[in-house]
Design a protein around this motif. Sequence first.
Motif, mmCIF file in Angstrom:
data_model
loop_
_atom_site.group_PDB
_atom_site.id
_atom_site.type_symbol
_atom_site.label_atom_id
_atom_site.label_comp_id
_atom_site.label_asym_id
_atom_site.label_seq_id
_atom_site.Cartn_x
_atom_site.Cartn_y
_atom_site.Cartn_z
ATOM 1 N N HIS A 1 0.988 -1.259 -0.099
ATOM 2 C CA HIS A 1 0.014 -0.021 -0.031
ATOM 3 C C HIS A 1 0.780 1.369 -0.006
ATOM 4 O O HIS A 1 0.755 2.107 -0.873
ATOM 5 N N ILE A 2 1.797 1.323 0.876
ATOM 6 C CA ILE A 2 2.453 2.441 0.820
ATOM 7 C C ILE A 2 3.605 2.602 -0.157
ATOM 8 O O ILE A 2 3.733 3.660 -0.805
ATOM 9 N N GLU A 3 4.039 1.589 -0.735
ATOM 10 C CA GLU A 3 4.884 1.846 -2.182
ATOM 11 C C GLU A 3 3.971 2.278 -3.220
ATOM 12 O O GLU A 3 4.542 2.635 -4.184
ATOM 13 N N ASP B 1 4.715 5.194 -5.501
ATOM 14 C CA ASP B 1 4.921 5.288 -7.093
ATOM 15 C C ASP B 1 3.781 5.653 -7.847
ATOM 16 O O ASP B 1 4.252 6.362 -8.943
ATOM 17 N N PHE B 2 2.718 5.473 -7.446
ATOM 18 C CA PHE B 2 1.462 5.715 -8.293
ATOM 19 C C PHE B 2 0.392 6.546 -7.828
ATOM 20 O O PHE B 2 -0.698 6.753 -8.224
ATOM 21 N N GLY B 3 0.563 7.245 -6.326
ATOM 22 C CA GLY B 3 -0.421 7.766 -5.618
ATOM 23 C C GLY B 3 -0.909 9.051 -6.593
ATOM 24 O O GLY B 3 -2.337 9.108 -6.699
ATOM 25 N N ASP C 1 10.413 11.217 5.880
ATOM 26 C CA ASP C 1 10.669 10.759 4.646
ATOM 27 C C ASP C 1 9.929 9.326 4.481
ATOM 28 O O ASP C 1 10.322 8.545 5.358
ATOM 29 N N VAL C 2 8.846 9.096 3.689
ATOM 30 C CA VAL C 2 7.922 8.068 3.564
ATOM 31 C C VAL C 2 8.545 6.883 3.105
ATOM 32 O O VAL C 2 8.506 5.624 3.384
ATOM 33 N N VAL C 3 9.721 7.256 1.884
ATOM 34 C CA VAL C 3 10.435 6.063 1.416
ATOM 35 C C VAL C 3 11.535 5.303 2.769
ATOM 36 O O VAL C 3 11.390 4.232 2.598
ATOM 37 N N LEU C 4 12.022 6.139 3.548
ATOM 38 C CA LEU C 4 12.971 5.765 4.478
ATOM 39 C C LEU C 4 11.912 4.844 5.442
ATOM 40 O O LEU C 4 12.474 3.709 6.053
ATOM 41 N N ASP D 1 4.094 -8.604 -6.201
ATOM 42 C CA ASP D 1 2.792 -9.440 -6.569
ATOM 43 C C ASP D 1 1.704 -9.135 -5.730
ATOM 44 O O ASP D 1 0.518 -8.752 -6.099
ATOM 45 N N THR D 2 1.939 -8.692 -4.597
ATOM 46 C CA THR D 2 0.784 -7.937 -3.552
ATOM 47 C C THR D 2 0.406 -6.666 -4.139
ATOM 48 O O THR D 2 -0.730 -6.299 -3.983
ATOM 49 N N ILE D 3 1.235 -5.819 -4.565
ATOM 50 C CA ILE D 3 0.853 -4.509 -5.250
ATOM 51 C C ILE D 3 -0.278 -4.570 -6.133
ATOM 52 O O ILE D 3 -1.415 -4.025 -6.153
ATOM 53 N N PHE D 4 0.148 -5.626 -7.124
ATOM 54 C CA PHE D 4 -0.744 -5.866 -8.439
ATOM 55 C C PHE D 4 -1.941 -6.623 -7.971
ATOM 56 O O PHE D 4 -2.922 -6.131 -8.460
ATOM 57 N N LYS D 5 -2.017 -7.209 -6.834
ATOM 58 C CA LYS D 5 -3.068 -7.789 -6.485
ATOM 59 C C LYS D 5 -3.921 -6.847 -5.866
ATOM 60 O O LYS D 5 -5.355 -7.075 -6.090
ATOM 61 N N ASN D 6 -3.519 -6.109 -5.054
ATOM 62 C CA ASN D 6 -4.473 -5.233 -4.316
ATOM 63 C C ASN D 6 -4.937 -4.023 -5.012
ATOM 64 O O ASN D 6 -5.977 -3.429 -4.513
#
Length: 496
Positions: free
Chosen positions: A194-196, A200-202, A457-460, A486-491
């Motif tokens: 969710h965070i990544e 990346d795509f927010g 820093d959300v990345v850190l 895999d979890t990113i694309f699934k969700n």
Amino acid sequence: MSNNHFLNALQKFNFIYKTFSTEAWKKSSTIYALSSGHGKCGVAVVRISGPCAKLAIEKMTNISKLEARKAYLKNICHPTTKEIIDKGLCLWFPAPHSFTGEDSVEFQVHGGTAILSALMLALSKLGFRAALAGEFTKRAFFNDKLDLTEIEGLADLIHAETEQQRKQALIQAHGNLSALYSTWRSILLKSLSHIEAYIDFGEEENIEIDAFKICNSDLIDLSNKIQKHLLDDRKGEILRDGIKSIILGEPNVGKSSLLNHLVNRNAAIVTSIPGTTRDIVELTANIAGYPILLADTAGINKNTTDIIEKEGIKRAKDQAKMADFIMLVIDALKYKASNQTFKEYLHNYVKSLELEGLLLKKNNLVNNSIIILNKIDLLNDVDTKNVQKENVISISCANEQGFEKLLETMGKKFEAICGNPTAENPTISQERHRNHLQECHNCLKNYFDMISRKNYDVVLAAQEIRKAARELGKITGHVSTEEILDTIFKNFCIGK
């Protein structure tokens, strides 16, 4: 030779070379070993695993139509001389439905030394090699048949010596601990995805920042569960390694006699002379299904001038500091002669031994201890009845009186120390697991510390969750960054 002839010859050579190399590799990677116990026995099991395992049945038996997982009673022969080695059961387990996940064969033969030697020699003639220590289980791990926690549980199950050790190891070997850690790791990976995704795509996909609130709620709940899991007083590790128990008391109160009764043999010298035991005598015992590492110690006599006795007393106290369970033995005749209440005598006795810091907490006896009043056969009925009203176990090593109650009480104490592992609540049984869990918890703590600051820093911060997931992955032996994708694309259905 023309170029065409040369090329054709080269291609033919390469084909033969590759074919030979592949077959040679397959055979050399097929392993065999005696899977049952060593020594003469009624039945021995020889296991073969690898890509050419089926050759063992094809070349060494006359089974014409081989069916999976069916037992055949056949003559087992040498693959070249065809001499009969033995008559036994032959079983075929095709991949992936075997312990290792590879093609596997089992020969169940008579357990004579000559038979096994001939069978092993015959298998080597097929180009197979003897397995290394733990290689079957290692192949099961690499073929995703078992993870590291299940493998460790299997090893503990094999080495279990008591009923409670067996139960704990069986729960772990069946994957209950693995399932718990895998569930926790899935929560971390889902939160990280969710965070990544937001990072990346927010902006492009309009992923709401509310996802952070959901993630943080899940992560707080997980952090609390891990912390509770860690605060278990090392119950599972104590059960696995054995409860370190120690017998303390003055000289000549019956400590060595008690030890001998608990281990059911004359392990320690017993005399009427005080100070017979100078060094620590350590033995193992199985009491109420729990493994005990039992230590008899030198009698504590603070007035002694004997250098050797002083060293024995020092060692006894040092050992007591590391003990999981303490048995304090009191002489019934000395208690009677004191004309004190038992509570008064106990406190004075503990102080005289200089053990109050170890045995007393706010003037109460610590939970991981037991008071044993020995030599009650020398008391009259009235004195014995008065003592039995107190929080003490009265025994007589001379006539074995009171030992049934003693063992029952010790069993309850051991259950409190080791807990009662269940499939629903598996316990930590390895220091390795504890270390990784602690690191995982520390990473989550770092994450919450970061996001509590302004302009973090959300990345850190996300990196701390990734580290936490990696620590859990190290426990089971499964660590992969692809799982996060895999979890990113699934969700999130990104890239639709």
